[in-house]
Each structure stands twice: as structure tokens, then as C-alpha cells.
Design a protein around this motif. Structure first.
Motif, PDB file in Angstrom:
ATOM      1  N   LEU A  22       0.832  -1.206   0.000  1.00 27.98           N
ATOM      2  CA  LEU A  22       0.000   0.000   0.000  1.00 27.98           C
ATOM      3  C   LEU A  22       0.865   1.254   0.000  1.00 27.98           C
ATOM      4  O   LEU A  22       0.596   2.207  -0.748  1.00 27.98           O
ATOM      5  N   THR A  25       2.398   1.827  -3.377  1.00 31.17           N
ATOM      6  CA  THR A  25       1.458   2.417  -4.338  1.00 31.17           C
ATOM      7  C   THR A  25       1.244   3.902  -4.070  1.00 31.17           C
ATOM      8  O   THR A  25       1.304   4.731  -4.989  1.00 31.17           O
ATOM      9  N   LEU A  26       1.020   4.250  -2.812  1.00 26.51           N
ATOM     10  CA  LEU A  26       0.682   5.640  -2.481  1.00 26.51           C
ATOM     11  C   LEU A  26       1.877   6.579  -2.628  1.00 26.51           C
ATOM     12  O   LEU A  26       1.752   7.661  -3.214  1.00 26.51           O
ATOM     13  N   THR A  27       3.030   6.177  -2.101  1.00 29.52           N
ATOM     14  CA  THR A  27       4.178   7.088  -2.109  1.00 29.52           C
ATOM     15  C   THR A  27       4.730   7.303  -3.513  1.00 29.52           C
ATOM     16  O   THR A  27       5.067   8.423  -3.881  1.00 29.52           O
ATOM     17  N   THR A  29       3.120   6.955  -6.403  1.00 27.12           N
ATOM     18  CA  THR A  29       2.153   7.727  -7.186  1.00 27.12           C
ATOM     19  C   THR A  29       2.119   9.183  -6.739  1.00 27.12           C
ATOM     20  O   THR A  29       2.092  10.098  -7.572  1.00 27.12           O
ATOM     21  N   ALA A  30       2.138   9.414  -5.427  1.00 29.20           N
ATOM     22  CA  ALA A  30       2.086  10.791  -4.919  1.00 29.20           C
ATOM     23  C   ALA A  30       3.344  11.571  -5.285  1.00 29.20           C
ATOM     24  O   ALA A  30       3.271  12.791  -5.528  1.00 29.20           O
TER      25      ALA A  30
END
Length: 372
Positions: A22, A25-27, A29-30
Motif C-alpha cells: 500500500l 502504491t501511495l508514495t 504515485t504521490a
């Protein structure tokens, strides 16, 4: 296949593994959007002189993103406030200095102690000054060769025509490898660097499962060989496949959402880097017998990544010896695979089975008691 299915169910119940995916994916993409909220420091200038050449210099600097200020005090205030990285104060008689080709002390530079690239700004200013003064450097020679002829207007006009048509001061840039120069922006560099870190941490997290009390209890019941073949290796395979699946989703999705289509080019290097890191995850337990020692590898790896991996710049350009250290750093493998994918892809194909085979030769070490 039943072992893989059971390993898949166990990995889905593993909170650290799911949390790592998770965060991956978040870091990543951000980070592709960070250049939209972080504006780099610019530079400014103060010019009180009028005239054709002086205005041409100012127009060139404005075209390069320099901000014009009416007074030096206003520019100093913005430099001290961190709005500008540096600035330039031109001499009041700049026009006469340009037309007489006497540029000494024609500009005074102001810079901030936190400026990262003040030399670059100074070069841009000097470039504009030299472009404006270039035709006047040749006038003394022409006056000596033809003292009775005034060629001043013709020379200046010819220089201006060449600059406007794009034929003056033109250079052909060619790379040694024959490839188009590849310059990453900050957002892409940060995304790739974070991606390489997670690709290293995920197999390291999987290797630490060897030292968990549950696994050691399983070893005592069914033996180290059966535990390795039916539990650890299937979990390592499932972890690797889920990581590859995440990469195939994250990179295209991040490229589409952020508009940075070039990010998709890192899919193959990321897969190669994930394969190499998975091989390393199988090799580390053969030489490291404690989970805490294995986990402590993250600290020096992170520090070396910040220094040696080309996040803001490639330190190997300043320190050539770093080129010999970078290939040894797992987080650098994604950058190496981008440059020579065939070489590093072949290494990855060989490394996975060899590392699993080497781990099988060290089964006896698993039977020994380990400390968490």
C-alpha cells in the motif's frame, strides 16, 4: 500448486507485507505530483540602464525565467526570504559597457547561502551579456584593418539577424552512446528512487520471516528442508509475483494520472530490479543469522541511497570512484537496468535460481536457534 495457494493466503494475512504494498502504491504515485506543489527557487535582476542592447539582455533573462526588480532592496528582501536563489545587479551604464565591449564589473551577483545552483544562474547571465556584446568585440579589429570605413552598423545588424534566425552560436550535441539525452525531473527522480527502495525492502521483509518463532516451530516439526520447500520458498514466490503485479499496475497508472508518460519506461528496469532484490532476499539468510542484523541493513542502505543514487544529481559526475560503489547498492540496480537492460536482465535470470539453490545448501543453519 497447493503450497503456492496456501502461501498466497498467508501473505494476504501478513499485515507488514500488505502495508508495504500500500505504501509503495501511495508514495510512488504521490511523488509524481510533487513538482506541482514545490516550486524551485528562481533568480532576479535589477537593470537601470536603457538602450537597445541592455533591453535585449533583459528580454533574454526574462525569457529564461528571471524576475525583474526595480530596486536592489526589493530583490535582496526576496533573496533573504527564500523566494529567490540569487540575483544580479547590472551597472547603471550597462549599455555603454556592452557597446564598448568592456564588461568588467558590469554585473554584481547576490546569492543565498541555501542556493543549490548559483553557478548555473551566473552562467545564464554571463551568456546573455556575451551574446549582446559579441559583435562589438570585433569592431576594434575591423577599425584597424579598415580605418576609413565604418562597419559598426553592418556588423551589429548581421549578428542580430543570425541570432534571430537561430543560425548564430549553434552547437550540435551528440551523446557517446548515441541515445537521446535523458534528463529526469525532480518528481520522476523521486518516484524512481522511492520505487527502488521499496523493491529492496520487500524481499528483506520476507527474509525476516525465517526467524519468526512460528517458522522455527514449524522447522522443529517437519524439518528445515520441508519447511523451506513448502512454506518459505512458496511465500517468497508469491511475494515476488505480487510485487510484479503491483509494478504492472502502479507504473502505468501513475504515468496516466500524473501525465508523465515517460514513467512507463521504468517498468522493465523495475521488474529487473525486483528480480535482483528477490535474489538478494534469498542470499542474505545464508550469511546473516539474526533478524535484527538483517533489519539493520535498511539504515546504511537508505543513507547510501540518498548519497549515491541519482535523486537530485548523479554524484558519480563529481566523484568518479562512486561508479564502482553504485552497482553494489541494491537500490541502484533500477538505474543500472535502465541503462543496460539486457545485461542486468540476464544477471537477474541467473541470480534467482542460483540464490534459491545456495539457500538450499544452508538448510542446517535454519535448524539452529536464532535470536529475534
Amino acid at each position: 500448486m497447493s503450497f503456492l495457494f496456501l502461501a498466497f493466503k498467508r501473505m494476504l494475512r501478513s499485515l507488514p507485507f500488505l502495508l508495504s504494498l500500500l505504501l509503495l502504491t501511495l508514495t510512488v504515485t504521490a511523488s509524481l505530483f510533487c513538482d506541482r506543489v514545490i516550486e524551485p527557487q528562481g533568480a532576479g535582476y535589477v537593470a537601470l540602464s536603457g538602450g537597445t542592447e541592455s533591453e535585449a539582455v533583459q528580454a533574454g533573462l526574462s525569457g529564461r525565467g528571471f524576475v525583474r526588480y526595480e530596486t536592489e532592496e526589493e530583490m535582496r528582501h526576496d533573496i533573504e526570504a527564500g523566494i529567490l536563489a540569487c540575483g544580479a545587479v547590472f551597472a547603471p551604464d550597462l549599455e555603454s559597457r556592452i557597446t564598448s565591449a568592456s564588461l568588467e564589473k558590469s554585473v554584481r551577483f547576490l546569492t543565498s547561502p541555501t542556493a543549490t545552483l548559483p553557478t548555473m544562474f551566473r552562467l545564464e547571465i554571463v551568456t546573455e551579456l556575451l551574446l549582446a556584446a559579441a559583435p562589438y568585440f570585433s569592431l576594434p579589429i575591423l577599425e584597424t584593418l579598415a580605418p576609413s570605413t565604418d562597419l559598426r552598423d553592418e556588423v551589429v545588424s548581421a549578428y542580430h539577424e543570425e541570432l534571430q534566425s537561430g543560425t548564430g552560436f549553434v552547437f550540435d550535441v551528440e551523446t557517446v552512446s548515441g541515445k537521446v539525452p535523458d534528463e529526469l525531473g525532480f518528481a520522476l527522480s523521486l518516484a524512481v528512487c522511492l520505487l527502488s527502495l521499496f523493491l529492496f525492502f520487500l524481499p528483506l521483509l520476507q527474509s525476516c520471516r525465517l526467524y519468526q518463532p512460528e517458522y522455527r516451530a514449524l522447522v522443529r516439526r517437519i524439518g528445515s528442508k520441508n519447511a523451506l520447500l513448502t512454506v518459505f520458498l512458496p511465500e517468497a514466490v508469491v511475494s515476488f509475483l505480487l510485487t510484479l503485479l503491483a509494478l504492472c499496475i502502479i507504473l502505468p497508472l501513475g504515468a496516466v494520472l500524473s501525465g508523465k508518460v515517460r514513467f512507463i519506461e521504468w517498468l522493465l528496469p523495475a521488474i529487473i530490479s525486483a528480480s535482483l532484490s528477490a535474489s538478494l532476499g534469498l542470499l542474505l539468510p545464508t550469511v546473516i543469522r539474526r533478524a535484527d542484523t538483517l533489519q539493520m541493513l535498511t539504515v546504511p542502505t537508505l543513507l547510501l541511497t540518498l548519497v549515491l543514487c541519482p535523486l537530485f544529481m548523479n554524484v558519480a559526475n563529481l566523484l568518479p570512484a562512486a561508479r564502482f560503489v553504485q552497482p553494489l547498492l541494491p537500490t541502484y540496480w533500477i538505474f543500472a537496468a535502465k541503462e543496460t537492460p539486457l545485461l542486468w536482465g540476464g544477471i537477474a535470470l541467473l541470480a534467482l535460481p542460483l540464490s534459491a539453490l545456495l539457500l538450499s545448501f544452508t538448510l542446517r543453519s535454519i535448524d539452529k536457534p536464532h535470536n529475534m
